[in-house]
Write an enzyme that holds these catalytic residues in place. Structure first.
Site, short mmCIF file in Angstrom:
data_model
loop_
_atom_site.label_atom_id
_atom_site.label_comp_id
_atom_site.label_asym_id
_atom_site.label_seq_id
_atom_site.Cartn_x
_atom_site.Cartn_y
_atom_site.Cartn_z
N SER A 78 8.25 12.49 -8.63
CA SER A 78 9.58 11.95 -8.34
C SER A 78 10.48 12.19 -9.54
O SER A 78 10.01 12.21 -10.68
CB SER A 78 9.50 10.45 -8.08
OG SER A 78 10.79 9.90 -7.96
N TYR A 96 6.85 2.10 -10.86
CA TYR A 96 6.88 3.31 -10.03
C TYR A 96 7.23 4.52 -10.89
O TYR A 96 6.54 5.55 -10.84
CB TYR A 96 7.91 3.12 -8.92
CG TYR A 96 8.15 4.34 -8.07
CD1 TYR A 96 7.27 4.68 -7.03
CD2 TYR A 96 9.25 5.17 -8.29
CE1 TYR A 96 7.49 5.81 -6.25
CE2 TYR A 96 9.48 6.29 -7.51
CZ TYR A 96 8.60 6.61 -6.49
OH TYR A 96 8.82 7.72 -5.71
N1 LIG Z 1 11.80 8.65 -0.23
C1 LIG Z 1 12.28 9.28 -1.29
O1 LIG Z 1 13.49 9.40 -1.50
C2 LIG Z 1 11.31 9.84 -2.29
C3 LIG Z 1 11.83 10.45 -3.45
C4 LIG Z 1 10.96 10.96 -4.38
C5 LIG Z 1 9.60 10.89 -4.17
N2 LIG Z 1 9.13 10.29 -3.05
C6 LIG Z 1 7.70 10.24 -2.86
O2 LIG Z 1 7.33 10.80 -1.62
C7 LIG Z 1 6.13 10.19 -1.17
C8 LIG Z 1 6.31 9.68 0.25
O3 LIG Z 1 7.35 8.73 0.25
P1 LIG Z 1 8.05 8.20 1.59
O4 LIG Z 1 9.46 8.03 1.26
O5 LIG Z 1 7.62 9.02 2.73
O6 LIG Z 1 7.36 6.72 1.66
P2 LIG Z 1 7.02 5.78 2.90
O7 LIG Z 1 6.90 4.41 2.31
O8 LIG Z 1 7.95 6.00 4.03
O9 LIG Z 1 5.57 6.28 3.35
C9 LIG Z 1 4.48 6.13 2.52
C10 LIG Z 1 3.20 6.25 3.33
O10 LIG Z 1 2.10 6.05 2.42
C11 LIG Z 1 1.20 5.12 2.98
N3 LIG Z 1 0.49 4.41 1.92
C12 LIG Z 1 0.95 3.44 1.11
N4 LIG Z 1 -0.04 3.00 0.30
C13 LIG Z 1 -1.14 3.73 0.62
C14 LIG Z 1 -2.47 3.73 0.15
N5 LIG Z 1 -2.90 2.87 -0.79
N6 LIG Z 1 -3.34 4.61 0.70
C15 LIG Z 1 -2.95 5.46 1.69
N7 LIG Z 1 -1.70 5.48 2.18
C16 LIG Z 1 -0.81 4.62 1.66
C17 LIG Z 1 2.06 4.18 3.83
O11 LIG Z 1 1.26 3.52 4.81
C18 LIG Z 1 3.07 5.16 4.41
O12 LIG Z 1 2.60 5.73 5.61
C19 LIG Z 1 5.79 9.10 -2.18
O13 LIG Z 1 4.87 9.57 -3.13
C20 LIG Z 1 7.12 8.82 -2.83
O14 LIG Z 1 6.99 8.27 -4.09
C21 LIG Z 1 9.95 9.77 -2.11
#
Ligand SMILES: NC(=O)c1ccc[n+]([C@@H]2O[C@H](COP(=O)([O-])OP(=O)(O)OC[C@H]3O[C@@H](n4cnc5c(N)ncnc54)[C@H](O)[C@@H]3O)[C@@H](O)[C@H]2O)c1
Length: 246
Positions: free
Chosen positions: A138, A152
């Site tokens: 990220s 985070y």
């Molecule tokens: N959304 C953004 O803008 C953004 C930006 C930069 C990075 N990211 C990264 O992208 C990735 C996905 O983010 P997202 O926005 O889709 O999040 P989200 O919260 O919508 O989805 C996350 C998923 O991970 C699962 N999860 C959580 N804890 C878990 C665990 N212990 N074991 C297995 N699964 C688990 C949840 O059940 C969910 O299905 C993450 O690593 C996040 O940090 C997201």
């Protein structure tokens, strides 16, 4: 031969989009998530026969869960070729109010998850002489973050460092390890957790004036996972709308 990819946190959000993209490109995909029911429903929608898509119960903080997933995929499809360490959890918390317990919980999902997943599948890939690990980092892990919590951001910083350490360890075994570092993406979690007015302000603060495309991030993962991507390792691909240029 169809390559096999395990995507963690694939029950929704970016992980689901990555799983769908890899499946569309011809991969057999395993969708690992805490929410096994939702992951299974997506796998069923991709392929009701289960021949090319499966949902797995997987808690990324638990090394034995990765070992079980590794064995299950060995039995089902003869092994795994690609691991996408996508599962993550952000939490908006004031710096001075983060308890040690909350710190540990957030770091466990975002950093320990990537560490134990890379250990288990890195060893499996090295044994087979081929593998691709793609970590979802990220922008917060590079800049310290703004909206997201210190736990985070610190964990994601660690993901960037682990990427290099595993890349060096596995380089001679045909295994590459890379990271993608998105800024704010146009994803449900962003709309759910950031009030509309604040989101407008965030959009205006991004040089390209828009949230990032998760579908494009999925395309980056596909490129890094490709067979002919063997010379790219230890890299960190920024996708942050110009918020951090280096
Ligand atoms: N959304 C953004 O803008 C953004 C930006 C930069 C990075 N990211 C990264 O992208 C990735 C996905 O983010 P997202 O926005 O889709 O999040 P989200 O919260 O919508 O989805 C996350 C998923 O991970 C699962 N999860 C959580 N804890 C878990 C665990 N212990 N074991 C297995 N699964 C688990 C949840 O059940 C969910 O299905 C993450 O690593 C996040 O940090 C997201």
């Amino acid at each position: 031969m169809k390559r096999v990819a395990l995507i963690t946190g694939a029950a929704r959000g970016l992980g689901e989009i990555i799983a769908r993209r890899l499946h569309a490109a011809g991969y057999r995909v395993a969708l690992g998530d805490l929410d096994a029911r939702a992951a299974g429903a997506i796998a069923d929608a991709l392929d009701p026969s289960g021949e090319t898509a499966v949902g797995l119960a997987l808690d990324v903080t638990d090394k034995s869960a990765f070992e079980a997933a590794n064995s299950a995929l060995q039995q089902r499809w003869g092994g795994t070729d690609v691991l996408v360490n996508n599962a993550g959890r952000s939490q908006v918390s004031a710096l001075m109010e983060i308890s040690p317990e909350e710190f540990d919980r957030v770091v466990a999902v975002n950093l320990r998850g990537t560490f134990v997943g890379s250990q288990v599948f890195g060893a499996h890939f090295a044994q087979r002489g081929f593998g691709r690990i793609v970590n979802i980092g990220s922008l917060a892990g590079q800049s310290g973050g703004t909206a997201t919590g210190a736990h985070y951001a610190a964990a994601k910083g660690g993901v960037g460092v682990l990427t290099k350490i595993f890349a060096r360890e596995l380089a001679a075994s045909g295994v590459t390890v890379n990271c993608v570092s998105p800024g704010p993406l146009d994803l449900p979690v962003v709309h759910e957790t950031v009030p509309a007015q604040r989101l407008d302000a965030i959009r205006r603060s991004i040089p390209v004036q828009r949230l990032g495309s998760p579908e494009y991030v999925a395309d980056i993962v596909l490129l890094l996972a490709a067979d002919h991507a063997g010379a790219v390792t230890g890299a960190n691909w920024d996708a942050n709308g110009g918020l951090l240029m280096r």
